[in-house]
Design an enzyme around this catalytic site. Structure first.
Site, PDB file in Angstrom:
ATOM      1  CD  GLU A 207      -2.858  -1.374   2.229  1.00  8.20           C
ATOM      2  OE1 GLU A 207      -2.939  -0.460   3.061  1.00  8.20           O
ATOM      3  OE2 GLU A 207      -3.498  -2.435   2.320  1.00  8.20           O
ATOM      4  CG  HIS A 410     -14.903  -8.073   7.138  1.00  9.97           C
ATOM      5  ND1 HIS A 410     -14.599  -7.236   8.182  1.00  9.97           N
ATOM      6  CD2 HIS A 410     -13.863  -7.974   6.270  1.00  9.97           C
ATOM      7  CE1 HIS A 410     -13.438  -6.633   7.949  1.00  9.97           C
ATOM      8  NE2 HIS A 410     -12.963  -7.074   6.799  1.00  9.97           N
ATOM      9  CG  HIS A 411     -13.604 -14.447   7.986  1.00  6.84           C
ATOM     10  ND1 HIS A 411     -13.511 -15.662   7.344  1.00  6.84           N
ATOM     11  CD2 HIS A 411     -14.792 -14.452   8.643  1.00  6.84           C
ATOM     12  CE1 HIS A 411     -14.601 -16.366   7.605  1.00  6.84           C
ATOM     13  NE2 HIS A 411     -15.395 -15.661   8.384  1.00  6.84           N
ATOM     14  CG  HIS A 490      -9.122  -5.750   1.446  1.00 11.52           C
ATOM     15  ND1 HIS A 490      -9.300  -4.397   1.297  1.00 11.52           N
ATOM     16  CD2 HIS A 490      -9.947  -6.356   0.551  1.00 11.52           C
ATOM     17  CE1 HIS A 490     -10.209  -4.189   0.362  1.00 11.52           C
ATOM     18  NE2 HIS A 490     -10.629  -5.356  -0.104  1.00 11.52           N
ATOM     19  CD  GLU A 491      -5.429  -5.150   4.845  1.00  9.92           C
ATOM     20  OE1 GLU A 491      -6.110  -6.086   5.271  1.00  9.92           O
ATOM     21  OE2 GLU A 491      -5.926  -4.096   4.414  1.00  9.92           O
ATOM     22  CD  GLU A 509      -6.440  -3.031   0.553  1.00  5.29           C
ATOM     23  OE1 GLU A 509      -7.017  -1.995   0.858  1.00  5.29           O
ATOM     24  OE2 GLU A 509      -5.818  -3.725   1.382  1.00  5.29           O
ATOM     25  CD  GLU A 515      -7.768   0.734   3.046  1.00  5.83           C
ATOM     26  OE1 GLU A 515      -8.645   0.282   3.781  1.00  5.83           O
ATOM     27  OE2 GLU A 515      -6.666   0.166   2.874  1.00  5.83           O
TER      28      GLU A 515
HETATM   29  C1  NOJ Z   1      -8.304  -2.673   5.653  1.00  5.48           C
HETATM   30  C2  NOJ Z   1      -9.120  -2.957   4.446  1.00  5.48           C
HETATM   31  O1  NOJ Z   1      -8.445  -2.568   3.273  1.00  5.48           O
HETATM   32  C3  NOJ Z   1     -10.444  -2.245   4.592  1.00  5.48           C
HETATM   33  O2  NOJ Z   1     -11.210  -2.417   3.422  1.00  5.48           O
HETATM   34  C4  NOJ Z   1     -11.146  -2.760   5.796  1.00  5.48           C
HETATM   35  O3  NOJ Z   1     -12.331  -2.006   5.987  1.00  5.48           O
HETATM   36  C5  NOJ Z   1     -10.292  -2.636   7.055  1.00  5.48           C
HETATM   37  N1  NOJ Z   1      -8.984  -3.156   6.818  1.00  5.48           N
HETATM   38  C6  NOJ Z   1     -10.881  -3.371   8.239  1.00  5.48           C
HETATM   39  O4  NOJ Z   1     -10.860  -4.748   8.012  1.00  5.48           O
HETATM   40 CA    CA Z   2      -5.871  -2.088   3.148  1.00  2.00          CA
END
Ligand code: NOJ
Ligand code: CA
Length: 707
Positions: A207, A410-411, A490-491, A509, A515
């Protein structure tokens, strides 16, 4: 996530930070001389006259040629030329092993090399295009080192790039293979190249803002790394089919010479495998222009075919909304309490909004216990099967079902897979029972901050892109596939085309997403998306979460015009596309919202009409489920006029072009960023459109085939 800048943990460079000054003694001079000699030996060879070419293969259209050489000391090198001009000068192949002598020099041919040709077209269940041609000539080189150990190197030469990988056969002298470092080199032949890249081994994973520097000023880069030679040749170095192996970083050794640097492991060797096994493919897309990089499918072609059967029975691309942007604006919270976003009532509001506007999905973050306290890089409290008391998951799931809406689970793990993995089966079972057929996973922790349980039963800190995480992500994806659940990390670990083999791995992501426009310092600059298209996006779909029509972050505005937000749905490919803004902001902007409702997420064809890395790009894509085409163009901080031929449209057909463009007063730096002009006209394939893009702007067009 917002976080303070910290020094990377466990970075290779950190290890060198302790140098102290010592007085020069004869012994030290001897050491220096020895070091100099060793350094000399380590300098990558240019093509020595004594090097012996042992094999060669050309791509099907004879555009690219790969050659393999052996030096007098038995070092193996490969080189690549395009139209006879060197692109990659002789570059070493090999490994340093931890449990056996290195595989580096003393190679000879174990057997004559072999070639074969493949020309196949395969169908994607979903994607940028429905049919993909896989056309290459393959060269298999059988090497044997001075200890009699065998190692095959397989090259595939396409007209638009080259892939190669090592294949370790099982052999009594090398069954367990502990790879300390891969010695693969990439020596870029043309001096004076320019690179677009992000650093690898830094705390913030992928990122980061893309840098444009001379290639010989790159430090250690993630892939895809994109470069352009002074003659205008574009090359992107990446990898395909990263399975049970550590990600390849590119460490500049000297000049324009790069070496593979595998992401570290906490337990010693960067990769530990039992033979037989293959490494990932090391890939080079090679094109006369930037557009050609984004049109290439070589990384997908180098992955194994679909192992999941007819996934379209249970996954089709879709758009979604969700309880998300409110948290990033700090208006709502993931944690429990007064601001808690994931309440039953709020979830029902989003389900109603999705149903009323034709969105299939609703993402709900912060529904499960564990968000109170410091979850960032901790994750110890996450409970993936129990909801907060103000979220009735059974009732919400039943309500969604009654409205024909699908929830996206969501996890968030905080990077703690030691806590997540033991809960994985139960967590996915719960979703399956409730009809939740998609899950967004998250690994918010600094790079090097993944907590994993090792074979010794202890917690070890790992990298997001090391061998442990390459295994972890595939575990989640295959367990989810058994339950017909799609996965969106994500991450994540970077994309290497595994969606071909596991088409429920639908997006991820792996770069700065939307974000950062809520809270990032700085927010994403206007050039960000034109950088992404020719770097990160070469690896695969991104869950960028576009469509912030309010253009408003937490305490900052977006560096974007409104038209650009719409264009992103065409420019940044993902089979799941979020309409990321708050419902009330869409209600206040019904006209741009119409484009977001119309634009599909699944395409039968995609074309890059023009573009330059980091400057601008225009895509045309054809809807997979109708005859409609869509166009998206974005620019950086500079205004542009792009004359665009519509010859992609079906000849003889009339289309109603619904144009969403930057209005007359528009500029991303002023309130004029909201100025959106919408117009309609009838067009055919013979027309040329002049796209006027404002600074930080864009343009989105629907070509309705039933005018
Ligand atoms: C980072 C993610 O990129 C984002 O989309 C998410 O809302 C937050 N982490 C919390 O999990
Ligand atoms: Ca992120």
């Amino acid at each position: 996530m917002p976080s303070t800048v910290r020094f990377p943990r466990n970075t290779p460079s950190a290890a060198t930070a302790n140098a102290t000054t010592t007085a020069t003694t004869p012994a030290r001079l001897a050491c220096i001389a020895l070091a100099a000699l060793l350094a000399l030996l380590a300098i990558p060879s240019q093509a020595h006259a004594q090097d012996r070419e042992i094999a060669r293969v050309a791509s099907p259209g004879k555009v690219l040629e790969v050659a393999v050489q052996l030096a007098p000391d038995g070092r193996a090198t490969y080189s690549i030329a395009r139209g006879g001009t060197p692109v990659i000068a002789p570059s070493h192949l090999g490994f340093i092993l931890g449990n056996a002598p290195k595989l580096d020099r003393g190679f000879s041919e174990a057997a004559p090399s072999q070639t074969r040709t493949q020309d196949d077209t395969w169908e994607q269940p979903w994607g940028e295009r429905r049919y993909v041609r896989d056309h290459y000539n393959e060269l298999r080189v059988h090497l044997k080192d001075f200890k009699g150990r065998n190692l095959d190197v397989v090259f595939r030469a396409f007209d638009d790039g080259v892939g190669f990988r090592y294949e370790f056969p099982d052999q009594p002298t090398l069954h367990q293979v502990d790879i300390v470092e891969e010695l693969t080199e990439f020596v870029v032949a043309a001096p004076g190249a320019t690179a677009w890249w992000i650093p690898a081994g830094e705390f913030n994973r992928y990122e980061q803002l893309y840098r444009k520097t001379p290639l010989d000023q790159v430090g250690q880069a993630h892939t895809p790394m994109t470069l352009r030679t002074p003659a205008g040749l574009h090359v992107a170095i990446h990898e395909a089919a990263l399975v049970n192996y550590s990600s390849m970083w590119l460490r500049r050794f000297e000049g324009q010479t790069f070496r593979a640097a595998l992401a570290p492991s906490s337990t010693g060797p960067k990769v530990s495998r039992a033979a037989p096994f293959n490494t990932p493919w090391r890939t080079l897309r090679i094109s006369e222009d930037a557009a050609g990089l984004a049109m290439s499918d070589i990384d997908l072609n180098l992955n194994e075919p679909n192992k999941l059967g007819d996934v379209r029975q249970w996954f089709k691309p879709f758009k979604y909304v969700g309880i998300w942007w409110g948290m990033h604006l700090d208006q709502e919270s993931w944690s429990s309490g007064r601001k808690h976003g994931a309440t039953t009532a709020n979830a029902k509001k989003y389900i109603d909004f999705a149903a009323a506007n034709g969105f299939r999905g609703v993402l709900i973050e912060g529904w499960n216990k564990g968000w109170d306290g410091d979850w960032f890089a901790n994750g110890a409290d996450f409970d993936f099967t129990h909801a907060y008391p103000d979220f009735d998951i059974e009732a919400v799931a039943a309500y969604a079902k009654s409205k024909g809406v699908h929830l996206i689970g969501h996890h968030e793990t905080g990077g703690n897979i030691a806590v997540y993995e033991p809960q994985l089966d139960a967590a996915l079972d719960l979703y399956q029972r409730l009809g939740i057929d998609g899950v967004k996973t998250g690994y918010v922790a600094d790079a090097g901050g993944i907590q994993a349980r090792g074979a010794d039963g202890k917690i070890h800190f790992e990298w997001h892109d090391g061998q442990v995480m390459s295994r972890h992500h595939l575990l989640v994806v295959t367990e989810a596939a058994k339950r017909h659940i799609a996965v969106d990390p994500h991450e994540p670990i970077k994309d290497t085309g595994l969606r071909r083999t596991y088409p429920n791995w639908v997006s991820r992501e792996g770069a700065r997403g939307m974000e950062y426009n809520a809270w990032g310092t700085p927010p994403n600059p206007p050039e960000h998306e034109a950088n992404l298209v020719f770097t990160r996006m070469l690896s695969g779909p991104m869950d960028f979460t576009p469509g912030i029509v309010s253009l408003q972050g937490k305490k900052q505005v977006l560096q974007s015009t409104l038209a650009k937000q719409l264009a992103l749905y065409v420019v940044i490919y993902s089979p799941i596309q979020m309409a990321a803004d708050l419902p009330e902001n869409y209600a206040a902007n019904p006209r741009p919202f119409q484009f977001i409702k119309d634009v599909p997420a699944d395409w039968s064809d995609s074309r890059v009409l023009n573009g330059e890395v980091g400057d601008y790009v225009t895509f045309a894509r054809k809807d997979r489920n109708s005859e409609d085409w869509y166009l998206g163009a974005v620019t950086d901080e500079n205004a542009r006029t792009l004359n665009t031929k519509l010859d992609f449209l079906t000849p003889g057909k009339r289309y109603r072009a619904q144009v969403y463009k930057d209005g007359p007063t528009v500029d991303y730096r002023t309130e004029g960023r909201h100025d959106l002009a919408i117009e309609e006209r009838i067009v055919t394939s013979k027309d040329t459109l002049t796209l006027q893009l404002a600074p930080g702007g864009g343009q989105a067009i629907r070509f309705d085939a039933t005018p």
